[in-house]
Design a protein around this motif. Sequence first.
Motif, PDB file in Angstrom:
ATOM      1  N   ILE A   1       0.840  -1.205   0.000  1.00 40.65           N
ATOM      2  CA  ILE A   1       0.000   0.000   0.000  1.00 40.65           C
ATOM      3  C   ILE A   1       0.872   1.250   0.000  1.00 40.65           C
ATOM      4  N   ASN A   2       1.912   1.228   0.830  1.00 40.09           N
ATOM      5  CA  ASN A   2       2.811   2.389   0.879  1.00 40.09           C
ATOM      6  C   ASN A   2       3.529   2.595  -0.454  1.00 40.09           C
ATOM      7  N   ASP A   3       3.932   1.505  -1.098  1.00 45.05           N
ATOM      8  CA  ASP A   3       4.601   1.610  -2.402  1.00 45.05           C
ATOM      9  C   ASP A   3       3.670   2.221  -3.447  1.00 45.05           C
ATOM     10  N   ILE A   4       2.413   1.822  -3.434  1.00 44.60           N
ATOM     11  CA  ILE A   4       1.457   2.365  -4.398  1.00 44.60           C
ATOM     12  C   ILE A   4       1.202   3.850  -4.129  1.00 44.60           C
ATOM     13  N   LEU A   5       1.118   4.216  -2.864  1.00 45.39           N
ATOM     14  CA  LEU A   5       0.952   5.639  -2.537  1.00 45.39           C
ATOM     15  C   LEU A   5       2.137   6.454  -3.069  1.00 45.39           C
ATOM     16  N   ASN A   6       3.322   5.890  -2.970  1.00 48.56           N
ATOM     17  CA  ASN A   6       4.508   6.582  -3.492  1.00 48.56           C
ATOM     18  C   ASN A   6       4.458   6.707  -5.012  1.00 48.56           C
TER      19      ASN A   6
ATOM     20  N   TYR B   1      -8.716  10.063   0.779  1.00 40.68           N
ATOM     21  CA  TYR B   1      -7.501   9.321   1.126  1.00 40.68           C
ATOM     22  C   TYR B   1      -7.878   8.057   1.895  1.00 40.68           C
ATOM     23  N   GLU B   2      -8.766   8.202   2.870  1.00 44.07           N
ATOM     24  CA  GLU B   2      -9.206   7.042   3.658  1.00 44.07           C
ATOM     25  C   GLU B   2      -9.867   6.002   2.760  1.00 44.07           C
ATOM     26  N   ARG B   3     -10.685   6.474   1.817  1.00 46.54           N
ATOM     27  CA  ARG B   3     -11.357   5.544   0.900  1.00 46.54           C
ATOM     28  C   ARG B   3     -10.346   4.812   0.018  1.00 46.54           C
ATOM     29  N   PHE B   4      -9.318   5.528  -0.406  1.00 44.68           N
ATOM     30  CA  PHE B   4      -8.290   4.922  -1.250  1.00 44.68           C
ATOM     31  C   PHE B   4      -7.548   3.823  -0.492  1.00 44.68           C
ATOM     32  N   ILE B   5      -7.181   4.111   0.750  1.00 48.33           N
ATOM     33  CA  ILE B   5      -6.484   3.110   1.580  1.00 48.33           C
ATOM     34  C   ILE B   5      -7.376   1.885   1.783  1.00 48.33           C
ATOM     35  N   THR B   6      -8.651   2.128   2.084  1.00 42.04           N
ATOM     36  CA  THR B   6      -9.587   1.015   2.285  1.00 42.04           C
ATOM     37  C   THR B   6      -9.716   0.188   1.015  1.00 42.04           C
ATOM     38  N   HIS B   7      -9.818   0.878  -0.136  1.00 44.66           N
ATOM     39  CA  HIS B   7      -9.909   0.181  -1.418  1.00 44.66           C
ATOM     40  C   HIS B   7      -8.684  -0.702  -1.629  1.00 44.66           C
ATOM     41  N   LEU B   8      -7.486  -0.186  -1.331  1.00 39.51           N
ATOM     42  CA  LEU B   8      -6.257  -0.949  -1.551  1.00 39.51           C
ATOM     43  C   LEU B   8      -6.184  -2.169  -0.637  1.00 39.51           C
ATOM     44  N   ARG B   9      -6.634  -2.020   0.598  1.00 37.79           N
ATOM     45  CA  ARG B   9      -6.632  -3.166   1.520  1.00 37.79           C
ATOM     46  C   ARG B   9      -7.459  -4.313   0.941  1.00 37.79           C
ATOM     47  N   PHE B  10      -8.688  -3.991   0.533  1.00 38.61           N
ATOM     48  CA  PHE B  10      -9.561  -5.034  -0.007  1.00 38.61           C
ATOM     49  C   PHE B  10      -9.090  -5.500  -1.377  1.00 38.61           C
ATOM     50  N   PHE B  11      -8.477  -4.601  -2.127  1.00 38.94           N
ATOM     51  CA  PHE B  11      -7.920  -4.937  -3.436  1.00 38.94           C
ATOM     52  C   PHE B  11      -6.892  -6.063  -3.302  1.00 38.94           C
ATOM     53  N   PHE B  12      -5.974  -5.917  -2.333  1.00 36.25           N
ATOM     54  CA  PHE B  12      -4.946  -6.945  -2.154  1.00 36.25           C
ATOM     55  C   PHE B  12      -5.536  -8.247  -1.621  1.00 36.25           C
ATOM     56  N   LYS B  13      -6.592  -8.142  -0.808  1.00 42.26           N
ATOM     57  CA  LYS B  13      -7.238  -9.366  -0.342  1.00 42.26           C
ATOM     58  C   LYS B  13      -7.895 -10.092  -1.515  1.00 42.26           C
TER      59      LYS B  13
ATOM     60  N   THR C   1      -7.231  14.826  -7.169  1.00 40.04           N
ATOM     61  CA  THR C   1      -7.943  16.037  -7.578  1.00 40.04           C
ATOM     62  C   THR C   1      -8.105  17.004  -6.418  1.00 40.04           C
ATOM     63  N   ARG C   2      -8.391  16.479  -5.244  1.00 45.64           N
ATOM     64  CA  ARG C   2      -8.606  17.330  -4.063  1.00 45.64           C
ATOM     65  C   ARG C   2      -7.355  18.157  -3.742  1.00 45.64           C
TER      66      ARG C   2
ATOM     67  N   TYR D   1       4.650  10.345  -6.820  1.00 49.83           N
ATOM     68  CA  TYR D   1       5.690  10.690  -7.791  1.00 49.83           C
ATOM     69  C   TYR D   1       5.114  10.947  -9.175  1.00 49.83           C
ATOM     70  N   THR D   2       4.049  10.220  -9.514  1.00 52.11           N
ATOM     71  CA  THR D   2       3.419  10.438 -10.817  1.00 52.11           C
ATOM     72  C   THR D   2       2.812  11.835 -10.906  1.00 52.11           C
ATOM     73  N   TYR D   3       2.174  12.259  -9.836  1.00 49.20           N
ATOM     74  CA  TYR D   3       1.502  13.566  -9.825  1.00 49.20           C
ATOM     75  C   TYR D   3       2.366  14.676  -9.211  1.00 49.20           C
ATOM     76  N   ASN D   4       3.503  14.269  -8.648  1.00 53.45           N
ATOM     77  CA  ASN D   4       4.413  15.230  -8.020  1.00 53.45           C
ATOM     78  C   ASN D   4       3.694  16.070  -6.961  1.00 53.45           C
ATOM     79  N   LEU D   5       3.031  15.380  -6.039  1.00 55.95           N
ATOM     80  CA  LEU D   5       2.334  16.084  -4.951  1.00 55.95           C
ATOM     81  C   LEU D   5       2.274  15.197  -3.709  1.00 55.95           C
ATOM     82  N   GLU D   6       2.036  15.841  -2.572  1.00 58.50           N
ATOM     83  CA  GLU D   6       1.834  15.132  -1.320  1.00 58.50           C
ATOM     84  C   GLU D   6       0.340  14.917  -1.125  1.00 58.50           C
ATOM     85  N   LEU D   7      -0.042  13.747  -0.707  1.00 57.90           N
ATOM     86  CA  LEU D   7      -1.451  13.445  -0.491  1.00 57.90           C
ATOM     87  C   LEU D   7      -1.879  13.898   0.902  1.00 57.90           C
ATOM     88  N   ASP D   8      -3.063  14.449   0.982  1.00 58.90           N
ATOM     89  CA  ASP D   8      -3.596  14.895   2.272  1.00 58.90           C
ATOM     90  C   ASP D   8      -4.208  13.691   2.990  1.00 58.90           C
TER      91      ASP D   8
END
Length: 278
Positions: A183-188, A205-217, A275-276, A192-199
Amino acid sequence: MYTIKKIFNNNSVLALDSEKREIVILGCGIAFKKKVNDKVSEDNVEKTFILKQKDASEKFKLLLEDISAEYISLCYDIIEYAKNILDKELNDYIYVTLTDHINYVIEACKQGISKPNILIWEIKKFYPKEFAVGLKAIEFIEDELGYKLHEDEAGNIALHLINAQVNEKSDTVEDVYNITKKINDILNIVKYTYNLELDEKTLNYERFITHLRFFFKRLERKEITESEDNFLLEQVKNKYTDAYECMLKIEKYLGQELSNEEQLYLMLHIQRVTTREK
């Protein structure tokens, strides 16, 4: 009254309750000068363990033969605290895995050995509630046993709690550890792709993390499904080209081609979380 079936030490025994169920009971000196088939009054019992999973119960009984009742009691308090704070049902195996882990950590601490947790920051970010319980647990350990552990250990305890929320026995602390790193690697990759820090405080952000958790499962269980309608996927590809390029980088990192449905949802989450920030 309880009937003693097996004595582990002066402070812990395997007993039968009034319904003839096996139960592990703890209490200061409850087995002193006692023998098998003797009775123990409920007034002398401080803690009771009824593990419904037979395998977990058998392993827990083996632990009791080698581990101090003081450690067992301490882990019981940590687990009960975790249940209340997390408000989640924990697998019976937590009594085995966490107790064994804390016993190992304390024995290592006595010898001046400590093992760093290289994912401590990721655990803090992705599992803040479990990490907070881990911090409280090392407070319990210091208060009860006098050993001051590094906060890295709070991260390790958090991993055991995360694992215990999953019902499948095949999920190990190592599995959770590996998913957290991915998950951390994907966030990176996204950063780097967008050249920005995520809030990290945003709902997206919370939804994205949750999506990735279930994605890997889903990847792990091979539950990926293929959508027959590719129209929406093509629309999203054309509209959100940066998200599409980012998704392709993630596919390359994973070393596998994702289904159309997984590609679609991954792109949508990437678009929302970036986008946010703009």
